[in-house]
Design an enzyme around this catalytic site. Structure first.
Site, PDB file in Angstrom:
ATOM      1  CE  LYS A   1      -0.018  -4.700   3.004  1.00  0.00           C
ATOM      2  NZ  LYS A   1      -0.614  -5.954   2.799  1.00  0.00           N
TER       3      LYS A   1
ATOM      4  CB  THR B   1      -0.867   0.040   1.280  1.00  0.00           C
ATOM      5  OG1 THR B   1      -1.525   1.203   1.245  1.00  0.00           O
ATOM      6  CG2 THR B   1      -0.079  -0.211   2.479  1.00  0.00           C
ATOM      7  CG  ASP B   2      -1.240   5.083  -1.087  1.00  0.00           C
ATOM      8  OD1 ASP B   2      -1.680   4.124   0.130  1.00  0.00           O
ATOM      9  OD2 ASP B   2      -1.703   5.787  -1.618  1.00  0.00           O
ATOM     10  CD  GLU B   3      -3.337   3.820   4.471  1.00  0.00           C
ATOM     11  OE1 GLU B   3      -2.839   4.233   5.853  1.00  0.00           O
ATOM     12  OE2 GLU B   3      -4.441   3.671   4.069  1.00  0.00           O
TER      13      GLU B   3
ATOM     14  CE1 TYR C   1      -3.324  -2.028   5.916  1.00  0.00           C
ATOM     15  CE2 TYR C   1      -3.263   0.252   5.631  1.00  0.00           C
ATOM     16  CZ  TYR C   1      -3.134  -1.076   5.037  1.00  0.00           C
ATOM     17  OH  TYR C   1      -3.202  -1.310   3.867  1.00  0.00           O
TER      18      TYR C   1
END
Length: 330
Positions: A158, A128-130, A154
């Site tokens: 990741k 994810t970009d997060e 979260y």
């Protein structure tokens, strides 16, 4: 593949089956999984379902030995930031320990493959970009290889999973590849994410909650464009590399919500009120990042991918689906 009964995973299964692939879907069927997303292909001779938790190494090893896949795509993850703030234990367990357990089983399986099959094998991590954390205003988009700086439990979980995948590549030689996507949307998404939640609440005449003043900027990627990119990365990407998948479609959350309201006023009007009257600003999320952004030029230039669905068309298609499937989710 893991997590195939989830939102993105179920779309990937349809996409891959349409291209002649055989899919083994391993899913523990958590709250966000829905086998209704796969009813139309459940009897396909090239689709197999195994209900299993990736934390169960023995079961994963059994599945690998039984089906002998040429690739493993790791979609399964806890993904909702609010839930990670309320109960981070689930994210540490599933996203970090689950990825470790899966990698351990896959490494043992890969080491037993004949040389040519081992060379062609791929472990594809769906990220994810997060993991890159917040982009300050006017900062350039993150390129592949940018430093990780996760903000939430979260995104931290990741990021940890991604680091494990990278370590298994560097230390053990496991042929891995990683793709990072921006915010996904589309029909069949579980309604705890922004777009389906707003649509579902609007159709039920409930308040439309928006964190803070809705100034958060997100890039919105239609799920069908995402899975097409994943397939391209899996089949043509370079081992050990990462690829960003984004639509170059950055929008403020408040603008997305207003657009949903305007489309609903057009195609599903409520005779009692304008949908924008339901907008309700609420206290901001803890540690809420204002802006994310990743540059997908590498994917576009090296592999020839480009997003095909505009946000206006994809959003209208998504809203129409939820109107027709009001009873799909509680």
């Amino acid at each position: 593949m893991t997590g195939g009964a989830g939102f993105i995973g179920s779309y990937f299964i349809h996409y891959a089956l349409a291209r002649g692939e055989t899919i083994i879907n391993v899913d523990k069927l958590s709250y966000a999984s829905n086998r209704k997303n796969l009813l139309d292909i459940e009897n396909s001779p090239r689709y197999f379902f195994e209900q299993a938790d990736i934390l169960n190494r023995e079961k994963i090893a059994y599945i690998l030995g039984r089906y002998k896949p040429s690739a493993v795509l790791h979609f399964a993850a806890e993904t909702h930031v609010d839930h990670s703030i309320d109960r981070p234990d689930d994210f540490i367990s599933n996203n970090i320990l689950g990825t470790y357990t899966l990698l351990s089983a896959v490494l043992e399986y890969w080491r037993q493959l004949p040389p040519l099959e081992a060379k062609l094998f791929r472990f594809h991590q769906i990220s994810t970009d997060e993991v890159y954390g917040e982009l300050v205003d006017n900062a350039p988009l993150n390129m592949e290889g940018a430093a990780y700086c996760p903000s939430s439990p979260y995104s931290a979980s990741k990021a940890a999973a991604d680091h494990l995948v990278r370590a298994w590549f560097k230390t053990y030689g496991l042929p891995v590849i990683t793709s990072y996507s921006s915010n996904n949307y589309g029909p069949k998404q579980y309604p705890d994410k922004l777009i389906p939640l707003i649509i579902k609440n609007a159709l039920a005449s409930k308040p439309l909650p928006i964190y803070g003043r809705g100034e958060q900027l997100r890039d919105w990627l239609f799920v069908e464009d995402h899975v097409a990119a994943i397939y391209l990365v899996l089949t043509q990407g370079v081992v050990g590399e990462g690829y960003h998948i984004s639509a170059n479609n950055s929008q403020r959350n408040i603008d997305v919500v207003i657009k949903i309201c305007e489309i609903l006023d057009d195609i599903h009007p409520n005779p009692s009120f304008n949908y924008k009257k339901l907008i309700n600003f609420v206290d901001d999320r803890l540690g809420h990042d204002r802006r994310y952004g990743i540059d997908s030029e590498k994917l576009i230039k090296e592999l020839g991918w480009k997003p095909m669905v505009s946000f206006d068309i994809g959003l209208r298609q998504t809203i129409s689906w939820y109107i027709s499937h009001k009873d799909r989710y509680p």
